[in-house]
Design a protein around this motif. Structure first.
Motif, PDB file in Angstrom:
ATOM      1  N   GLU A   1     -41.770  17.206 -17.675  1.00 38.35           N
ATOM      2  CA  GLU A   1     -40.522  16.633 -18.185  1.00 38.35           C
ATOM      3  C   GLU A   1     -39.406  16.607 -17.142  1.00 38.35           C
ATOM      4  OE1 GLU A   1     -39.404  18.371 -21.918  1.00 38.35           O
ATOM      5  OE2 GLU A   1     -40.620  16.913 -23.009  1.00 38.35           O
ATOM      6  N   GLU A   2     -39.743  16.742 -15.878  1.00 38.50           N
ATOM      7  CA  GLU A   2     -38.696  16.702 -14.846  1.00 38.50           C
ATOM      8  C   GLU A   2     -37.911  15.393 -14.912  1.00 38.50           C
ATOM      9  OE1 GLU A   2     -39.302  17.524 -10.762  1.00 38.50           O
ATOM     10  OE2 GLU A   2     -40.508  19.320 -11.107  1.00 38.50           O
ATOM     11  N   ARG A   3     -38.614  14.282 -14.899  1.00 39.95           N
ATOM     12  CA  ARG A   3     -37.933  12.981 -14.826  1.00 39.95           C
ATOM     13  C   ARG A   3     -37.139  12.711 -16.104  1.00 39.95           C
ATOM     14  NH1 ARG A   3     -38.296   8.751 -11.390  1.00 39.95           N
ATOM     15  NH2 ARG A   3     -40.076   9.724 -10.329  1.00 39.95           N
ATOM     16  N   ARG A   4     -37.718  13.071 -17.238  1.00 41.85           N
ATOM     17  CA  ARG A   4     -37.000  12.888 -18.502  1.00 41.85           C
ATOM     18  C   ARG A   4     -35.710  13.719 -18.506  1.00 41.85           C
ATOM     19  NH1 ARG A   4     -38.908  15.156 -24.433  1.00 41.85           N
ATOM     20  NH2 ARG A   4     -36.924  14.751 -25.486  1.00 41.85           N
ATOM     21  N   ALA A   5     -35.789  14.960 -18.071  1.00 41.66           N
ATOM     22  CA  ALA A   5     -34.600  15.823 -18.040  1.00 41.66           C
ATOM     23  C   ALA A   5     -33.557  15.262 -17.086  1.00 41.66           C
ATOM     24  CB  ALA A   5     -34.999  17.243 -17.647  1.00 41.66           C
ATOM     25  N   TYR A   6     -34.009  14.800 -15.926  1.00 40.56           N
ATOM     26  CA  TYR A   6     -33.102  14.243 -14.926  1.00 40.56           C
ATOM     27  C   TYR A   6     -32.378  13.016 -15.462  1.00 40.56           C
ATOM     28  CZ  TYR A   6     -31.699  11.900 -10.579  1.00 40.56           C
ATOM     29  OH  TYR A   6     -30.987  11.264  -9.591  1.00 40.56           O
ATOM     30  N   ALA A   7     -33.129  12.124 -16.096  1.00 42.36           N
ATOM     31  CA  ALA A   7     -32.537  10.885 -16.602  1.00 42.36           C
ATOM     32  C   ALA A   7     -31.504  11.178 -17.688  1.00 42.36           C
ATOM     33  CB  ALA A   7     -33.626   9.966 -17.140  1.00 42.36           C
ATOM     34  N   THR A   8     -31.776  12.170 -18.516  1.00 43.32           N
ATOM     35  CA  THR A   8     -30.832  12.556 -19.560  1.00 43.32           C
ATOM     36  C   THR A   8     -29.580  13.178 -18.957  1.00 43.32           C
ATOM     37  OG1 THR A   8     -32.704  12.967 -21.046  1.00 43.32           O
ATOM     38  CG2 THR A   8     -30.566  13.898 -21.669  1.00 43.32           C
ATOM     39  N   ALA A   9     -29.784  14.087 -18.014  1.00 39.69           N
ATOM     40  CA  ALA A   9     -28.648  14.780 -17.399  1.00 39.69           C
ATOM     41  C   ALA A   9     -27.737  13.814 -16.647  1.00 39.69           C
ATOM     42  CB  ALA A   9     -29.163  15.867 -16.462  1.00 39.69           C
ATOM     43  N   ARG A  10     -28.337  12.881 -15.916  1.00 38.47           N
ATOM     44  CA  ARG A  10     -27.534  11.898 -15.180  1.00 38.47           C
ATOM     45  C   ARG A  10     -26.686  11.044 -16.110  1.00 38.47           C
ATOM     46  NH1 ARG A  10     -29.068   9.393 -10.608  1.00 38.47           N
ATOM     47  NH2 ARG A  10     -27.230   8.119 -11.097  1.00 38.47           N
ATOM     48  N   LYS A  11     -27.211  10.760 -17.289  1.00 40.26           N
ATOM     49  CA  LYS A  11     -26.477   9.951 -18.264  1.00 40.26           C
ATOM     50  C   LYS A  11     -25.307  10.717 -18.858  1.00 40.26           C
ATOM     51  CE  LYS A  11     -25.771   6.480 -21.107  1.00 40.26           C
ATOM     52  NZ  LYS A  11     -25.430   5.106 -20.645  1.00 40.26           N
ATOM     53  N   LEU A  12     -25.523  11.984 -19.201  1.00 43.83           N
ATOM     54  CA  LEU A  12     -24.548  12.744 -19.965  1.00 43.83           C
ATOM     55  C   LEU A  12     -23.560  13.531 -19.110  1.00 43.83           C
ATOM     56  CD1 LEU A  12     -26.914  14.071 -22.772  1.00 43.83           C
ATOM     57  CD2 LEU A  12     -25.318  12.141 -22.877  1.00 43.83           C
ATOM     58  N   TRP A  13     -23.920  13.782 -17.849  1.00 45.39           N
ATOM     59  CA  TRP A  13     -23.029  14.540 -16.963  1.00 45.39           C
ATOM     60  C   TRP A  13     -23.152  13.926 -15.569  1.00 45.39           C
ATOM     61  CZ3 TRP A  13     -23.152  20.658 -16.755  1.00 45.39           C
ATOM     62  CH2 TRP A  13     -21.954  21.111 -16.184  1.00 45.39           C
ATOM     63  N   PRO A  14     -22.615  12.724 -15.393  1.00 43.23           N
ATOM     64  CA  PRO A  14     -22.890  11.960 -14.173  1.00 43.23           C
ATOM     65  C   PRO A  14     -22.144  12.423 -12.935  1.00 43.23           C
ATOM     66  CG  PRO A  14     -21.404  10.736 -15.600  1.00 43.23           C
ATOM     67  CD  PRO A  14     -21.821  11.955 -16.372  1.00 43.23           C
TER      68      PRO A  14
END
Length: 221
Positions: free
Chosen positions: A129-142
């Motif tokens: 889930e590295e990429r999924r976590a990264y994509a979420t984090a970038r969206k919510l805390w850019p």
């Protein structure tokens, strides 16, 4: 039995989820709660290697963890890290998040409440889930830099650690589906999905590896 083609497709999804980031010192390490105590182990190891002066473990319980982690995922992670020699006073616990988006939002709110300056985050997740976590984090805390990490292991080793090959493939399919549908729902940043990854996902989905697939509506989980 899982066919050779299904294993090959699962390996493609596994490899795609790996962001390939080199761990480096960050303002804080954030361990994302789940059934996998390896996240706590890896976060503790990164702390001991000087990669972060502060840890946040985030996560309540879910249908897969309420029996194994009755006090909440983040609390069990905290206990594990303390067993591994991490000082209690460098660990914060966020115990309400029930999905990846809440992990990020609630952790950000906790750190802001504590007036912790954050310019970079070492984001520790399950390997698939590295990429999924990264994509979420970038969206919510850019406005912070995100560095992804997980326990370094192969897909066969991870399957052995979980003890349920079909469940692991199901989880890979679920993680990939979210990468493909959540950007349009506002949960993640958009990422390029190569055609061979889409094809591997579709073959696995069509062969019934679907227990972790979500409805294609705006319900993040």
């Amino acid at each position: 039995m899982i066919s050779a083609q299904a294993w090959a497709d699962a390996q493609q999804l596994w490899d795609f989820q790996q962001m390939g980031h080199e761990p480096r010192p960050c303002s804080v390490a954030v361990g994302l709660g789940s059934h996998d105590l390896g996240v706590a182990d890896t976060t503790a190891d990164l702390y001991h290697r000087g990669m972060a002066p502060l840890i946040v473990f985030t996560g309540a319980t879910s249908r897969t963890t309420h029996e194994r982690m009755p006090r909440g995922e983040a609390e069990h992670y905290r206990e594990r890290a303390v067993e591994l020699g991490v000082p209690e006073d460098v660990i914060l616990v966020e115990s309400k998040a029930r999905n990846t988006g809440e992990n990020i939002r609630f952790t950000r709110a906790l750190l802001e409440e504590r007036h912790v300056p954050v310019s970079s985050v070492l984001l520790v997740s399950k390997p698939y889930e590295e990429r999924r976590a990264y994509a979420t984090a970038r969206k919510l805390w850019p406005d912070v830099e995100w560095v992804c990490a997980s326990t370094p292991m192969t897909l066969p080793d991870y399957v052995d650690s979980i003890g349920d090959a079909r469940l692991v493939v199901d989880m890979l399919v679920g993680a990939q589906q979210r990468l493909m549908i959540y950007p349009a729902q506002g949960f993640m940043i958009e990422q390029d999905i190569p055609d061979d990854i889409k094809a591997a996902y579709e073959r696995l989905r069509d062969h019934g590896f679907t227990s972790r697939i979500v409805p294609e509506t705006a319900d993040q989980s």
